[in-house]
Design a protein around this motif. Structure first.
Motif, mmCIF file in Angstrom:
data_model
loop_
_atom_site.group_PDB
_atom_site.id
_atom_site.type_symbol
_atom_site.label_atom_id
_atom_site.label_comp_id
_atom_site.label_asym_id
_atom_site.label_seq_id
_atom_site.Cartn_x
_atom_site.Cartn_y
_atom_site.Cartn_z
ATOM 1 N N ARG A 16 35.884 40.996 42.546
ATOM 2 C CA ARG A 16 34.898 40.368 41.982
ATOM 3 C C ARG A 16 33.240 40.994 41.269
ATOM 4 O O ARG A 16 32.895 40.958 40.126
ATOM 5 C CB ARG A 16 33.464 39.298 43.240
ATOM 6 N N LEU A 19 34.758 41.476 37.275
ATOM 7 C CA LEU A 19 34.027 40.494 36.838
ATOM 8 C C LEU A 19 32.452 40.911 35.678
ATOM 9 O O LEU A 19 31.816 40.043 35.438
ATOM 10 C CB LEU A 19 34.189 39.138 37.721
ATOM 11 N N PRO A 22 32.321 43.083 31.978
ATOM 12 C CA PRO A 22 33.289 42.936 31.110
ATOM 13 C C PRO A 22 33.080 43.636 29.745
ATOM 14 O O PRO A 22 32.731 44.282 29.518
ATOM 15 C CB PRO A 22 32.660 41.085 30.427
ATOM 16 N N LEU A 24 37.390 42.125 31.514
ATOM 17 C CA LEU A 24 37.759 42.968 32.481
ATOM 18 C C LEU A 24 39.275 42.469 31.515
ATOM 19 O O LEU A 24 39.792 41.706 31.145
ATOM 20 C CB LEU A 24 37.751 42.172 33.448
ATOM 21 N N VAL A 157 38.602 33.885 43.618
ATOM 22 C CA VAL A 157 37.968 33.646 41.984
ATOM 23 C C VAL A 157 38.922 32.015 41.868
ATOM 24 O O VAL A 157 40.622 32.319 41.917
ATOM 25 C CB VAL A 157 38.445 35.104 40.905
ATOM 26 N N VAL A 187 35.134 31.194 36.604
ATOM 27 C CA VAL A 187 35.665 30.977 34.877
ATOM 28 C C VAL A 187 36.683 30.220 34.415
ATOM 29 O O VAL A 187 37.135 29.760 35.016
ATOM 30 C CB VAL A 187 36.879 32.902 35.424
ATOM 31 N N THR A 210 31.425 33.717 32.447
ATOM 32 C CA THR A 210 32.869 34.834 32.395
ATOM 33 C C THR A 210 33.358 33.394 32.243
ATOM 34 O O THR A 210 33.955 32.151 32.597
ATOM 35 C CB THR A 210 32.681 34.572 34.046
ATOM 36 N N GLY A 235 34.678 37.853 29.052
ATOM 37 C CA GLY A 235 34.328 38.971 30.904
ATOM 38 C C GLY A 235 35.620 38.814 31.302
ATOM 39 O O GLY A 235 35.416 39.662 31.595
ATOM 40 N N VAL A 236 36.711 37.433 30.531
ATOM 41 C CA VAL A 236 38.506 38.722 31.108
ATOM 42 C C VAL A 236 39.502 38.160 30.048
ATOM 43 O O VAL A 236 39.122 37.247 29.078
ATOM 44 C CB VAL A 236 38.262 37.434 32.949
#
Length: 304
Positions: A16, A19, A22, A24, A157, A187, A210, A235-236
């Motif tokens: 968490r 995240l 960003p 990640l 998540v 996400v 995200t 973000g990911v």
């Protein structure tokens, strides 16, 4: 820091926190060894995907061949090999919304920190292969609600993935992603955009959330650099199959050389040493624990 004796209990909370900063970057791993190598390379999280797992475990393509039990068992082994958070593929949830409840429980117990659930029909297939079909939006909304409600740790998540783009277009796929957000997903993932124009649309339509980018090595999605990733605001970022591609290439060369020369002698200069490998898999900690738990009685008697 490797800890064979105790795994961190706070990996979900750690994810968490990650995240919040960003992007990640999350490389894929197909087994415990490659997960350890991801961690040793300095990454903050590792990904277990269906494509790499199916290829490594079965030597087959990702066409829904692995069962939920097999995927969860595989995730447990990866999570047991590292201290960093594990993001895991949960395919379609292996059934309806009720099945998703059990899927979430089992993945949590396996020690992973995040799962993604996709809206494909079963049997599913890799998101960059042709022939995908998706369920109706409302059915997947129910699955996401079930996943969010079922988790025992609120830091676990839930990633909602839609594969609707290929059939219905990027706008409709973004509409689905926003419905999944409203159902509680943490996400959002629109799978397999094929142009930077589609990446830009996803970035704009899902702004404020995200958003995950699946940077599949050699797949349908443009392989943009880190500056563009930041510009689009992802973000990911997953790099899901690099481990199996690297292993496949290296092992082809290795086996070809052994077949040609009769021994691995010609390959030895490019291989890690035996000592390097034993260090990579944590021999020092195992030896330390062996000493810690050794019988203090050194007299060699066989008595009580």
């Amino acid at each position: 820091m490797d800890n064979f004796l105790h795994r961190p209990v706070s990996r979900n909370a750690k994810l968490r926190d990650l995240l919040k900063n960003p992007p990640l970057l999350v490389p894929g791993a197909h087994d415990g060894l490659t997960a350890r190598l991801v961690e040793q390379a300095g990454f903050d999280a590792v990904y277990m995907g269906g494509y790499a797992s199916t290829g490594a475990l079965l030597g087959r393509p990702d066409m829904g061949l692995l069962t939920g039990t097999e995927m969860i068992g595989h995730a447990r082994r990866l999570a047991g090999a590292v201290d960093i958070p594990v993001v895991a593929d949960a395919d379609t949830g292996y059934g309806n919304a009720i099945n998703v409840v059990r899927t979430v429980h089992d993945y949590e117990q396996a020690g992973v920190s995040a799962i993604h659930l996709e809206d494909q029909t079963a049997p599913k297939r890799c998101g960059h292969l042709a022939g995908k079909e998706v369920i109706v939006t409302g059915e997947h909304v129910g699955k996401i609600k079930a996943a969010v409600t079922a988790r025992s740790d609120p830091d676990f998540v839930i990633i909602a993935r839609t594969d609707a783009l290929v059939k219905y277009g990027v706008e409709a796929a973004c509409d689905r992603a926003l419905r999944y957000r409203d159902a509680g997903a943490d996400v959002l993932w629109v799978e397999a955009p094929t142009s930077e124009a589609e990446l830009e649309t996803i970035s704009k339509r899902l702004s404020g959330n995200t958003v995950l980018l699946n940077w599949l090595e050699g797949g349908l999605t443009p392989m943009i650099d880190i500056e563009r990733i930041r510009e689009y605001g992802f973000g990911v970022v997953l790099y899901p199959i690099g481990s199996v591609l690297a292993v496949t290439g290296a092992m082809r060369d290795h086996y070809a050389s052994v077949r040609k020369h009769g021994t691995p002698l010609q390959c030895m200069r490019t291989l890690p040493s035996f000592d390097d490998f034993t260090k990579a898999v944590g021999i020092s900690e195992i030896e330390q624990l062996s000493q810690e738990f050794a019988d203090p009685d050194t007299s060699g008697s066989q008595g009580h």
